[in-house]
Design an enzyme around this catalytic site. Structure first.
Site, short mmCIF file in Angstrom:
data_model
loop_
_atom_site.label_atom_id
_atom_site.label_comp_id
_atom_site.label_asym_id
_atom_site.label_seq_id
_atom_site.Cartn_x
_atom_site.Cartn_y
_atom_site.Cartn_z
N GLU A 126 0.82 -1.22 0.00
CA GLU A 126 0.00 0.00 0.00
C GLU A 126 0.85 1.27 0.00
O GLU A 126 0.72 2.14 0.87
CB GLU A 126 -0.95 -0.02 1.20
CG GLU A 126 -1.96 -1.15 1.13
CD GLU A 126 -3.07 -1.07 2.18
OE1 GLU A 126 -2.83 -0.47 3.23
OE2 GLU A 126 -4.15 -1.62 1.93
N GLU A 138 -5.69 -8.22 -1.19
CA GLU A 138 -6.34 -8.04 0.11
C GLU A 138 -7.79 -7.68 -0.14
O GLU A 138 -8.08 -6.79 -0.96
CB GLU A 138 -5.73 -6.88 0.91
CG GLU A 138 -4.44 -7.23 1.61
CD GLU A 138 -3.95 -6.09 2.51
OE1 GLU A 138 -4.79 -5.38 3.10
OE2 GLU A 138 -2.73 -5.92 2.60
C1 BGP Z 1 -4.64 -2.82 4.84
C2 BGP Z 1 -3.30 -3.29 5.32
C3 BGP Z 1 -3.33 -4.53 6.14
C4 BGP Z 1 -4.58 -4.76 6.93
C5 BGP Z 1 -5.84 -4.28 6.28
C6 BGP Z 1 -7.05 -4.25 7.17
O1 BGP Z 1 -4.65 -1.44 4.71
O2 BGP Z 1 -2.44 -3.56 4.23
O3 BGP Z 1 -2.13 -4.60 6.86
O4 BGP Z 1 -4.44 -4.48 8.24
O5 BGP Z 1 -5.72 -3.04 5.68
O6 BGP Z 1 -7.01 -3.10 7.95
P1 BGP Z 1 -7.23 -3.09 9.51
O7 BGP Z 1 -6.28 -4.09 10.05
O8 BGP Z 1 -6.90 -1.73 9.93
O9 BGP Z 1 -8.64 -3.45 9.73
#
Ligand code: BGP
Length: 490
Positions: A175, A388
């Site tokens: 990201e 993701e």
């Molecule tokens: C993305 C990241 C992840 C993950 C995901 C979910 O932005 O790459 O590392 O954490 O989001 O977000 P969160 O964990 O804040 O719910």
């Protein structure tokens, strides 16, 4: 539905959110090791020294470091053929600038990759998933320093060489575009670029991550250095093994104008270009899009961070595939009174047609189809992967130990259907890894309670729990999806 033969099905995690063992076998401290937990209403905080009385969720996370064999067996049971994980840079170079790599760290990932191959699972490895060694933040101010480019490339050379026959799929920076989002940019600057002001590093009391300073000049300098580091890694990776497929990784927050008012459309275009497209264009096309030069001029950004030879490196080091995270979409408007909503490092106007998760992230499967179609036409011929996508929710364990999570199944079903539709529309989608296939620590809030997994982990925000794993209803559902190559969505 037309998922092509050989389509990659699996899940994605990040070392800092699952491994734990934060100082074991020679690992050094990295950025997430300094972060305390929060929740949807309480912002995460940073405490620069490791306080023995404070609870740092990443220190133990879900103890994947000691459970990986059991976890990979569960992933194999679901019928995966790909597993996205990150190498924790600080396991390999504990201080980021050590002369020699840490053999124990290298051996851990050897064993992990062997375990994947035992089941026919291809590892997809993120080289830096918000895991910059802490010493690089303190000594070099993260990627603000050009020296960090060389440190990153040295780390890449070490792992590319060591795992050249075990890992084919690589991603450079997770990201990379989050510092350009409109929310908590100081926090993303730290996670993503390793940027932090000296007085914050030395602070004695916890600092809200949301309050960290955002200095655009430093941010664009560090981001440029990361682009150069990424391109150099791609060039080097292809020299070490021409079969490597190396991708970028973009946090794609799909944006729609809130109204058909042309002024909203124009604002939406400007935000989309900066937040979503800039980084992808540099990685895939190998050059900055023209609008950014005017943007820099308008915002008084001095571009002397672009050194001689850099633009050629960007041109040579283009990626083999475009990968992105997709959770939600947002709306854009110039109306200051429009109701706003937050989610995944971004802030936007609330979409009246969408529902949201308990954390306010708006659920928009059609937006995934829209995004895949947009990417297919923006970067013709470039394979795409969704690396993701997932649904953070509170889960309840029944007395008999079962966990019923129909909301998660519903979310995934709609998004997988949208991917199939996009493939039918012509998008060259090659794979899908869901976020957090096993419960882990949330990146934005540091919580365990925000659960994403098909596999439940008995671990809680008060530090209790024995790390035992169990299958949720969604586990059995996703197993059918993977085994049927996306034709059986239940
Ligand atoms: C993305 C990241 C992840 C993950 C995901 C979910 O932005 O790459 O590392 O954490 O989001 O977000 P969160 O964990 O804040 O719910």
């Amino acid at each position: 539905m037309s998922f092509p033969k050989g389509f990659l099905w699996g899940g994605a995690v990040a070392a800092n959110q699952c491994e734990g063992a934060y100082l074991e076998d020679g690992k050094g401290l990295s950025v997430p090791d300094m972060l305390l937990g929060g929740d949807v209403n309480t912002p995460r905080t940073f405490l620069p020294v490791t306080d023995p009385n404070a609870f740092y969720p990443s220190h133990e996370a879900i103890d994947f470091y000691h459970h990986y064999k059991e976890d990979i067996a569960l992933f194999a049971e679901m019928g995966w053929n790909v597993f996205r994980l990150s190498i924790n840079w600080g396991r390999i170079f504990p201080n980021g600038d050590d002369d020699e790599p840490n053999e124990a760290g290298l051996a851990f990932y050897d064993s992990l990759f062997d375990e994947c191959h035992k089941y026919g699972i291809e590892p997809l490895v993120t080289l830096c998933h918000y895991e910059i060694p802490w010493n690089i933040v303190v000594k070099y101010n993260g990627f603000y320093s050009r020296e960090t480019i060389d440190l990153f490339v040295k780390y890449c050379k070490t792992v590319f060489t060591r795992y050249k026959d075990k890992v084919k799929y690589w991603l450079t920076f997770n990201e990379i575009n989050t510092p350009l989002m409109s929310m908590h940019n100081g926090m993303s600057n730290l996670y993503s670029l390793g940027l932090m002001e000296k007085e914050d590093i030395e602070a004695k009391d916890p600092i809200k991550l949301a309050d960290l300073k955002d200095d655009p000049q430093k941010k664009f300098t560090a981001l440029h250095n990361e682009f150069v580091a990424s391109a150099k890694a791609v060039i080097l990776g292809h020299e070490i093994n021409p079969d490597f497929m190396i991708g970028n990784m973009i946090c794609h927050i799909t944006l729609y104008p809130l109204t058909p008012n042309p002024i909203d459309e124009l604002q939406c275009q400007a935000e989309d270009s900066l937040k979503n497209d800039l980084c992808g264009d540099v990685h895939v096309r190998g050059e900055y899009p023209s609008f950014i030069y005017s943007y820099w001029k308008k915002h008084g950004i001095d571009t002397s961070f672009i050194k001689e030879g850099d633009l050629e490196i960007l041109k040579q080091g283009t990626v083999d595939m475009y990968t992105f995270s997709y959770y939600m979409s947002n709306c854009v408007t110039v109306d200051p009174n429009a109701e706003s909503t937050a989610g995944n490092m971004s802030l936007g106007a609330k979409n009246p047609y969408l529902k949201a998760s308990d954390w306010g992230w708006q659920i928009d499967p059609i937006g995934l189809r829209w995004t895949l179609n947009k990417l297919a036409s923006r970067y013709p011929g470039t394979p795409i992967m969704v690396v993701e996508n997932g649904f953070g929710a509170f889960d309840k364990v029944e007395e008999d130990g079962s966990i019923h999570d129909p909301y998660r199944i519903e979310y995934f079903k709609a998004h997988i259907k949208a991917m199939g539709d996009a493939i039918d529309d012509g998008a060259p989608l090659i794979g899908y890894t869901t976020w957090g296939p096993i419960d882990l620590v949330s990146a934005s809030t540091g919580e365990y309670a925000k659960r994403y997994g098909f596999v439940y982990v008995n671990r809680h925000d008060d530090g209790t729990g024995d790390f035992a794993r169990s299958r949720k209803d969604s586990f059995f559902w996703y197993k059918k999806v993977c085994e049927s190559n996306g034709t059986d969505l239940g």
